[in-house]
Design an enzyme around this catalytic site. Structure first.
Site, PDB file in Angstrom:
ATOM      1  N   SER A   1       0.540  -1.131   0.099  1.00  0.00           N
ATOM      2  CA  SER A   1      -0.068   0.067  -0.029  1.00  0.00           C
ATOM      3  C   SER A   1       0.801   1.180   0.240  1.00  0.00           C
ATOM      4  O   SER A   1       1.986   1.358   0.654  1.00  0.00           O
ATOM      5  CB  SER A   1      -0.983   0.118   1.316  1.00  0.00           C
ATOM      6  OG  SER A   1      -1.732  -1.184   1.193  1.00  0.00           O
TER       7      SER A   1
ATOM      8  N   HIS B   1      -7.252   0.380   6.129  1.00  0.00           N
ATOM      9  CA  HIS B   1      -6.975  -1.064   6.324  1.00  0.00           C
ATOM     10  C   HIS B   1      -6.808  -1.624   7.777  1.00  0.00           C
ATOM     11  O   HIS B   1      -7.361  -2.598   8.151  1.00  0.00           O
ATOM     12  CB  HIS B   1      -5.518  -1.158   5.706  1.00  0.00           C
ATOM     13  CG  HIS B   1      -5.474  -1.595   4.172  1.00  0.00           C
ATOM     14  ND1 HIS B   1      -6.149  -2.365   3.367  1.00  0.00           N
ATOM     15  CD2 HIS B   1      -4.873  -0.579   3.146  1.00  0.00           C
ATOM     16  CE1 HIS B   1      -6.016  -2.348   2.055  1.00  0.00           C
ATOM     17  NE2 HIS B   1      -5.300  -1.115   1.944  1.00  0.00           N
TER      18      HIS B   1
END
Length: 435
Positions: A287, A375
């Site tokens: 990410s 997340h």
């Protein structure tokens, strides 16, 4: 003079069009309108889809003003409920407190194309939101209804591959928001056997992907994005895959901003892959950290971060000082790939320490990194920081080249989510050791 007359005529025409539109809205809500509701709603859908920008303000103003609850009726019902809080008085209060525009939106949604028209309406509302605060209640009503209608229980997850319709593949290229697709060859590589792409669809919008996630099937957890999106790389046998890495997630519908879809999609994809490829034991992300560089540039009080452990403040201040010695007081050298590449071992360690502090202590706050919040709130664990993970121009600008792995332990998702809600970022020992 002629221009003024034309402008006046245009304004008058827009006002007439808005009045006609509002009259049809009232007809749809009326008892008489119920018999002709399909035809009226279909007409409204067609006009809402093509509503000119110059007519939006008048229409939205009326929705906020004329389709709101009657204050006196709400007060009377609230007093009745307070005096006698039974089921009947509660239902009466609920009925009068609900804005009539919610019922209007429900009836429009029943018509063919109604869902798409309401999404278009919310897109337009979001564009006016900051300038017209009085539209907040209208937007909240649409958000409330869309959150129900786009409940993940109603959504269909579908795998997208090279045999999917060309129109769908074009939309994937257009909507990819994290790592731009460089033409058809790039897309084809992202759809080969060691890659997966899954999307959510709504039954009312069967050809419109709402959100999609891209997955790489790998032997180990990835540390850099370039190898994953290299369109000339060769596909690897999926029998060698032990890791499923979510490396891009893109929302396609701006009208659903704020409606939670991505978290459910990741969990459903993980469940699907767990069934399809039982040899895969690790589910993680690779990410970006889009807020890190901007946060660091603001020169935060590093020794005052909320929840900071004893002694960590001094470590962070020393890390900042070391980076300034290497990259200058404003860390300007870190805004180029050349500057990042020139970091020595101590400089890289300093950068990793500061980023770890940002993710651990700032993420639970309102200033937290949006991707990290997504997340971690979704139940992932902060697993590993990767120097030089994204050396693209955007990667350097956002995070001085750093990327992060979040680990999705399917057996601990709920526990990790609960801890994050309470302000704690679940993280690995490797991350803790950076500070």
């Amino acid at each position: 003079m002629l221009d003024e007359l034309r402008q006046a005529a245009r304004r008058a025409g827009n006002e007439r069009a808005v009045r006609k539109l509002l009259a049809d809205c009232n007809s749809l809500l009326s008892e008489r309108g119920e018999a002709n509701s399909v035809a009226i709603a279909a007409s409204l859908v067609e006009r809402l889809e093509a509503l000119p920008e110059e007519q939006e303000k008048g229409f939205f103003d009326s929705l906020a003003r004329d389709f709101s609850p009657d204050p006196l009726a709400v007060l009377t019902a609230a007093q009745a409920y307070a005096a006698n809080p039974n089921a009947q008085s509660q239902m009466a209060l609920t009925q009068v407190a609900e804005p009539v525009r919610q019922e209007l939106f429900r009836r429009i949604n029943r018509a063919p194309g109604g869902t798409a028209a309401l999404l278009r309406l919310r897109r337009a509302l979001l564009g006016r939101f900051r300038a017209q605060k009085d539209l907040r209640a209208v937007e909240a009503d649409l958000f409330h209804l869309l959150s129900s209608w786009f409940n993940p229980g109603f959504l269909q997850m579908r795998k997208v591959d090279w045999n999917s319709p060309a129109r769908l593949l074009e939309k994937v290229i257009h909507h990819e928001a994290v790592h731009e697709v460089d033409g058809w060859d790039d897309l084809r590589r992202r759809l080969e056997p060691d890659r997966r792409l899954f999307a959510f669809f709504h039954p009312q919008l069967p050809d419109e992907p709402l959100i999609f996630v891209e997955v790489a099937l790998l032997p180990e957890m990835p540390a850099a994005i370039a190898p994953l999106i290299n369109k000339t790389s060769k596909a690897q046998p999926i029998t060698d895959s032990k890791v499923a890495a979510f490396y891009s997630i893109s929302n396609c519908e701006p009208g659903l901003r704020g409606v939670s879809l991505g978290n459910f999609l990741i969990k459903r994809v993980a469940e699907h892959l767990n069934s399809e490829l039982p040899q895969i034991k690790t589910y993680c992300t690779l990410s970006p950290i889009p807020g890190f560089a901007a946060w660091l540039a603001r020169k935060p009080q590093l020794d005052q971060l909320p929840g900071l452990k004893r002694g960590a403040g001094e470590t962070l201040l020393a890390a900042r000082q070391r980076l300034e010695e290497i990259a200058g007081p404003e860390l300007s050298a870190l805004n180029t790939a050349t500057g990042v590449d020139k970091l020595d071992k101590d400089g890289e360690a300093a950068l990793l320490a500061l980023c770890a502090a940002y993710l651990l202590y700032v993420t639970p706050t309102s200033d937290g990194d949006p991707v990290a919040r997504f997340h971690l709130d979704n139940g992932a664990r902060l697993e590993r920081l990767n120097p030089r993970g994204n050396m693209s121009r955007n990667g350097i600008k956002q995070s001085h080249g750093l990327m992060v792995n979040y680990l999705y332990d399917l057996n601990r998702i709920e526990t990790s989510h609960e801890k994050f809600v309470q302000g704690e970022v679940v993280h690995s020992r490797a991350v803790a050791s950076l500070i």
